[in-house]
Scaffold this motif. Structure first.
Motif, short mmCIF file in Angstrom:
data_model
loop_
_atom_site.label_atom_id
_atom_site.label_comp_id
_atom_site.label_asym_id
_atom_site.label_seq_id
_atom_site.Cartn_x
_atom_site.Cartn_y
_atom_site.Cartn_z
N LEU A 189 0.83 -1.21 0.00
CA LEU A 189 0.00 0.00 0.00
C LEU A 189 0.86 1.25 0.00
O LEU A 189 0.61 2.21 -0.74
CB LEU A 189 -0.91 0.01 1.23
CG LEU A 189 -2.16 -0.86 1.17
CD1 LEU A 189 -2.85 -0.87 2.53
CD2 LEU A 189 -3.14 -0.33 0.11
N THR A 190 1.88 1.26 0.83
CA THR A 190 2.77 2.41 0.89
C THR A 190 3.53 2.58 -0.41
O THR A 190 3.71 3.70 -0.91
CB THR A 190 3.78 2.25 2.05
OG1 THR A 190 3.06 2.10 3.27
CG2 THR A 190 4.69 3.45 2.16
N HIS A 191 3.98 1.46 -0.97
CA HIS A 191 4.71 1.51 -2.24
C HIS A 191 3.85 2.11 -3.35
O HIS A 191 4.36 2.78 -4.25
CB HIS A 191 5.16 0.09 -2.61
CG HIS A 191 6.07 0.05 -3.80
ND1 HIS A 191 7.37 0.51 -3.77
CD2 HIS A 191 5.86 -0.39 -5.07
CE1 HIS A 191 7.92 0.36 -4.96
NE2 HIS A 191 7.03 -0.19 -5.76
N ASN A 192 2.55 1.88 -3.27
CA ASN A 192 1.63 2.42 -4.28
C ASN A 192 1.20 3.85 -3.99
O ASN A 192 0.38 4.43 -4.71
CB ASN A 192 0.39 1.53 -4.38
CG ASN A 192 0.71 0.16 -4.95
OD1 ASN A 192 1.71 -0.02 -5.65
ND2 ASN A 192 -0.13 -0.83 -4.64
N GLY A 193 1.72 4.42 -2.92
CA GLY A 193 1.42 5.82 -2.61
C GLY A 193 0.16 6.03 -1.80
O GLY A 193 -0.32 7.17 -1.68
N ASN A 194 -0.39 4.96 -1.18
CA ASN A 194 -1.63 5.09 -0.41
C ASN A 194 -1.33 5.32 1.08
O ASN A 194 -1.73 4.52 1.94
CB ASN A 194 -2.49 3.82 -0.59
CG ASN A 194 -2.85 3.58 -2.04
OD1 ASN A 194 -3.15 4.53 -2.77
ND2 ASN A 194 -2.83 2.34 -2.46
N ASP A 195 -0.65 6.41 1.37
CA ASP A 195 -0.19 6.63 2.74
C ASP A 195 -1.35 6.82 3.72
O ASP A 195 -1.33 6.28 4.83
CB ASP A 195 0.74 7.85 2.80
CG ASP A 195 2.12 7.54 2.25
OD1 ASP A 195 2.32 6.41 1.77
OD2 ASP A 195 2.99 8.44 2.28
N ASP A 196 -2.35 7.61 3.34
CA ASP A 196 -3.47 7.86 4.25
C ASP A 196 -4.21 6.56 4.58
O ASP A 196 -4.56 6.31 5.74
CB ASP A 196 -4.45 8.87 3.64
CG ASP A 196 -3.86 10.27 3.56
OD1 ASP A 196 -2.86 10.53 4.28
OD2 ASP A 196 -4.37 11.10 2.78
N GLU A 197 -4.44 5.75 3.56
CA GLU A 197 -5.11 4.45 3.78
C GLU A 197 -4.24 3.56 4.66
O GLU A 197 -4.76 2.87 5.55
CB GLU A 197 -5.38 3.78 2.44
CG GLU A 197 -6.11 2.44 2.58
CD GLU A 197 -6.35 1.77 1.23
OE1 GLU A 197 -6.79 0.61 1.24
OE2 GLU A 197 -6.06 2.40 0.18
N THR A 198 -2.94 3.59 4.43
CA THR A 198 -2.03 2.76 5.21
C THR A 198 -2.04 3.15 6.68
O THR A 198 -2.10 2.29 7.57
CB THR A 198 -0.59 2.87 4.65
OG1 THR A 198 -0.60 2.58 3.26
CG2 THR A 198 0.33 1.90 5.37
N VAL A 199 -1.99 4.45 6.96
CA VAL A 199 -2.03 4.92 8.35
C VAL A 199 -3.33 4.49 9.01
O VAL A 199 -3.36 4.06 10.17
CB VAL A 199 -1.86 6.45 8.42
CG1 VAL A 199 -2.09 6.96 9.85
CG2 VAL A 199 -0.48 6.86 7.95
N GLY A 200 -4.42 4.60 8.27
CA GLY A 200 -5.72 4.20 8.81
C GLY A 200 -5.76 2.72 9.18
O GLY A 200 -6.29 2.34 10.23
N ILE A 201 -5.18 1.87 8.33
CA ILE A 201 -5.13 0.44 8.61
C ILE A 201 -4.27 0.16 9.84
O ILE A 201 -4.64 -0.65 10.70
CB ILE A 201 -4.58 -0.32 7.38
CG1 ILE A 201 -5.60 -0.27 6.24
CG2 ILE A 201 -4.25 -1.76 7.73
CD1 ILE A 201 -5.09 -0.83 4.93
N ILE A 202 -3.14 0.82 9.93
CA ILE A 202 -2.26 0.64 11.09
C ILE A 202 -3.00 0.97 12.38
O ILE A 202 -2.99 0.19 13.34
CB ILE A 202 -1.00 1.52 10.96
CG1 ILE A 202 -0.14 1.07 9.79
CG2 ILE A 202 -0.19 1.49 12.27
CD1 ILE A 202 1.00 2.01 9.46
N LEU A 203 -3.66 2.12 12.39
CA LEU A 203 -4.37 2.55 13.60
C LEU A 203 -5.51 1.61 13.95
O LEU A 203 -5.73 1.29 15.13
CB LEU A 203 -4.89 3.98 13.42
CG LEU A 203 -3.82 5.07 13.35
CD1 LEU A 203 -4.45 6.42 12.99
CD2 LEU A 203 -3.08 5.17 14.68
N SER A 204 -6.23 1.14 12.95
CA SER A 204 -7.35 0.24 13.24
C SER A 204 -6.86 -1.08 13.81
O SER A 204 -7.47 -1.63 14.75
CB SER A 204 -8.18 -0.01 11.96
OG SER A 204 -7.43 -0.74 11.00
N GLN A 205 -5.74 -1.60 13.29
CA GLN A 205 -5.22 -2.85 13.80
C GLN A 205 -4.60 -2.70 15.19
O GLN A 205 -4.64 -3.61 16.01
CB GLN A 205 -4.19 -3.43 12.83
CG GLN A 205 -4.81 -3.88 11.51
CD GLN A 205 -3.83 -4.59 10.62
OE1 GLN A 205 -2.64 -4.68 10.93
NE2 GLN A 205 -4.30 -5.11 9.51
#
Length: 239
Positions: A189-205
């Motif tokens: 996800l980060t490699h594809n430039g989806n930083d906001d989505e990635t941060v959201g997934i981290i926080l939810s987990q």
């Protein structure tokens, strides 16, 4: 040979004295400059590269031989001469003044040694053989510079963002849970430039105690590891 304690130094604004003006001394400049050190070189003669560094304002050149007292006010120093008794004098002054000293190619007189560096911002890997073989440290640096494992450095930014949020909320998270969150999927996800989505997934987990494969207690992972850790270990064993 001494057992060294690995450490990263904050040299911003700190005084660094390099005694010697050859290619070895020149090779020390870039890393010290990037770390923000104020660099002074003491040597009757210097390389063309050092002269260019002087012209660019990266270093100050004092054109003479070393003399006792030259380490006054220094935080860190490098003895890069090829004259043993001069290096010994520098060593003695550094010891008396409490100045961190690297004597090139002489680990017994060093209070620190400079490792080979692999950098993938903001991650830095330092490689040292404890002075046994600088050539081996350089070889390992070359190999690691091309290693696939360095791609994990791409996650540093999003993990830092998530960490700030967690700290602001004052939520207690077991360090092992952070490890469980760091996955290949997250990296993609980060490699594809989806930083906001990635941060959201981290926080939810991190903050959701109801994720089946992870421990229900956010602050204390179960002894022996959660189901997710077990699956990760099994995957690593297969690969």
């Amino acid at each position: 040979m001494p057992e060294y304690y690995p450490v990263y130094l904050n040299l911003a604004g700190k005084s660094c004295v390099i005694v010697g003006g050859g290619t070895v001394a020149q090779g020390k400049i870039a890393a010290l400059r990037d770390a923000g050190a104020d660099i002074k070189i003491i040597s009757p003669q210097v390389t063309d590269g050092i002269k260019r560094a002087v012209q660019h304002g990266d270093v100050v050149w004092i054109q003479r031989e070393y003399k006792p007292g030259d380490l006054g006010g220094a935080f860190i120093a490098v003895a890069a001469t090829n004259v043993w008794h001069v290096n010994r004098q520098i060593h003695e002054e550094a010891e008396n003044r409490g100045v961190l000293l690297n004597v090139v190619d002489d680990p017994d007189q060093c209070t620190f040694i400079a490792p080979s560096i692999v950098r993938r911002d903001p991650i830095t890997l330092a490689i040292s053989t404890g002075g046994a073989s600088p050539a081996l440290a350089r070889k390992m640096r070359e190999v690691l510079s091309e290693a696939r494992i360095l791609q994990w450095a791409e996650l540093a930014g999003v993990l830092s963002q998530a960490r700030r949020v967690i700290k602001e909320k004052r939520t207690a998270i077991d360090p092992t849970r952070w490890q469980c969150v760091i996955t290949e999927e997250l990296l993609q996800l980060t490699h594809n430039g989806n930083d906001d989505e990635t941060v959201g997934i981290i926080l939810s987990q991190l903050e959701d105690p109801g994720i089946p494969e992870m421990c229900p207690d956010l602050a204390h992972c179960r002894p022996g590891g959660c189901a997710k850790r077990a699956a990760m270990r099994a995957a690593e064993a297969v690969s």
